[in-house]
Design a protein around this motif. Sequence first.
Motif, short mmCIF file in Angstrom:
data_model
loop_
_atom_site.label_atom_id
_atom_site.label_comp_id
_atom_site.label_asym_id
_atom_site.label_seq_id
_atom_site.Cartn_x
_atom_site.Cartn_y
_atom_site.Cartn_z
N ILE A 130 0.87 -1.18 0.00
CA ILE A 130 0.00 0.00 0.00
C ILE A 130 0.91 1.22 0.00
N THR A 131 0.87 1.98 -1.08
CA THR A 131 1.70 3.17 -1.21
C THR A 131 0.85 4.31 -1.73
N ASP A 132 1.47 5.46 -1.98
CA ASP A 132 0.71 6.64 -2.40
C ASP A 132 0.90 6.89 -3.89
N HIS A 133 0.05 7.76 -4.43
CA HIS A 133 0.05 8.00 -5.87
C HIS A 133 1.30 8.71 -6.36
N ALA A 134 2.10 9.26 -5.45
CA ALA A 134 3.34 9.89 -5.87
C ALA A 134 4.40 8.87 -6.28
N ALA A 135 4.18 7.61 -5.93
CA ALA A 135 5.12 6.55 -6.33
C ALA A 135 5.02 6.35 -7.85
N LEU A 136 6.17 6.34 -8.51
CA LEU A 136 6.19 6.14 -9.95
C LEU A 136 5.96 4.67 -10.28
N ASP A 137 5.41 4.42 -11.47
CA ASP A 137 5.17 3.04 -11.89
C ASP A 137 6.43 2.20 -11.79
N ILE A 138 7.55 2.77 -12.18
CA ILE A 138 8.79 2.02 -12.19
C ILE A 138 9.22 1.63 -10.79
N GLN A 139 8.74 2.39 -9.76
CA GLN A 139 9.09 2.07 -8.38
C GLN A 139 8.26 0.91 -7.84
N PHE A 140 6.94 0.91 -8.13
CA PHE A 140 6.12 -0.13 -7.51
C PHE A 140 5.86 -1.32 -8.42
N ALA A 141 6.24 -1.23 -9.70
CA ALA A 141 5.99 -2.32 -10.63
C ALA A 141 6.53 -3.67 -10.14
N PRO A 142 7.76 -3.74 -9.60
CA PRO A 142 8.28 -5.06 -9.18
C PRO A 142 7.48 -5.72 -8.06
N PHE A 143 6.68 -4.94 -7.35
CA PHE A 143 5.94 -5.50 -6.21
C PHE A 143 4.56 -6.04 -6.62
N ALA A 144 4.12 -5.73 -7.83
CA ALA A 144 2.77 -6.14 -8.25
C ALA A 144 2.63 -7.65 -8.29
N GLU A 145 3.71 -8.37 -8.63
CA GLU A 145 3.63 -9.81 -8.75
C GLU A 145 3.47 -10.49 -7.40
N SER A 146 3.75 -9.80 -6.30
CA SER A 146 3.68 -10.42 -4.97
C SER A 146 2.27 -10.44 -4.41
N GLY A 147 1.31 -9.87 -5.11
CA GLY A 147 -0.07 -9.86 -4.64
C GLY A 147 -0.81 -8.60 -5.02
N GLY A 148 -0.08 -7.57 -5.43
CA GLY A 148 -0.73 -6.35 -5.88
C GLY A 148 -0.23 -5.12 -5.18
N VAL A 149 -0.44 -3.97 -5.81
CA VAL A 149 -0.11 -2.68 -5.24
C VAL A 149 -1.39 -1.88 -5.12
N LEU A 150 -1.65 -1.41 -3.93
CA LEU A 150 -2.85 -0.62 -3.68
C LEU A 150 -2.42 0.82 -3.50
N LEU A 151 -2.89 1.70 -4.38
CA LEU A 151 -2.50 3.10 -4.36
C LEU A 151 -3.50 3.91 -3.54
N ALA A 152 -2.99 4.64 -2.56
CA ALA A 152 -3.85 5.42 -1.66
C ALA A 152 -3.81 6.88 -2.04
N GLY A 153 -4.87 7.59 -1.68
CA GLY A 153 -4.89 9.03 -1.89
C GLY A 153 -5.54 9.41 -3.19
N GLU A 154 -5.23 10.63 -3.65
CA GLU A 154 -5.86 11.15 -4.85
C GLU A 154 -5.35 10.41 -6.08
N PRO A 155 -6.24 10.10 -7.04
CA PRO A 155 -5.81 9.43 -8.27
C PRO A 155 -4.95 10.34 -9.12
N GLU A 156 -4.21 9.73 -10.03
CA GLU A 156 -3.38 10.49 -10.94
C GLU A 156 -4.24 11.26 -11.93
N PRO A 157 -3.69 12.33 -12.56
CA PRO A 157 -4.43 13.04 -13.60
C PRO A 157 -4.82 12.09 -14.72
#
Length: 288
Positions: free
Chosen positions: A230-257
């Motif tokens: 569970i991270t925030d929308h300021a995290a870049l795709d390249i930062q959280f992409a490797p963690f998606a395979e472990s079960g998913g990434v849940l983005l908190a806060g305001e959605p991206e534009p």
Amino acid sequence: MIRPRPGTRDRRAMLLEAVRHGSGGIAELAEEFGVSESTIRRDLASLAGAGHVVRTYGGALDTGPEHGNREQDPQRAAKDAIAREAAALVQEGEVVLLDAGPTTGRLARHLAHREGLTVVTNGVTAIRELAGFPGIDLIVLGGRLRHPGEAILGESVPAQLRHISPDRVFLGADGLVAGRGLCCPSLEQSVVKHAMLHAGGEAYVLADHSRLGQAPFPYWTPLDREFRLITDHAALDIQFAPFAESGGVLLAGEPEPTGARDSRAGSREFRGQRSSRSEIVGGAAHDG
């Protein structure tokens, strides 16, 4: 020393200062300010309502900037959003295990007014947030208090965790590196976090974008089971992409534009289910 009787507003300001300096017992404060214990209880209730203190049985604990420097934390908004996202996953009647740390402490604050929850923790911040709330069955893991992180650690903590089966585990992060795990400031903390990771039915790592890809310490907790980040929308795709395979990434806060999201709409790596509250990237959407 008995103070002269100030007005209500001045007394509450002085009362808050007294609590911050370690005076927290109702009887002690009533004597110090020369008022009744019922008056002190009303004052503490007012301060608790404003978020300045947490009520405990027989007194109060300070929750001001001195405990965690919340006002000075540049990632405060991100951590609050992550904590709200995590709290929304918790269901009535569940047993929840909270790691020590500022973000899990914020999660505890969002759970404090819930009913029918059992919260197990080794975090002093979480204990402070939950103390005195009758709807929470608070279980404190015993051990040695480590400063400055205010974590209760030691061999006794993993031993106690062998007797607990929480529904959900929420871990904090000083640093999080794909393929390596959670970066920890001490070996005993890495051992405790690993025991927590494997104690529960579902595991989550709470980490704002400033923690991703960071390794400030030499000790590690391997993330060797399925978990959700569970991270925030300021995290870049390249930062959280490797963690998606472990079960998913849940983005908190305001959605991206919209434009930024549409620019990657065709990517196979970031298939997810959106809601008004969050986005889940990779893995299966969780309806909790």
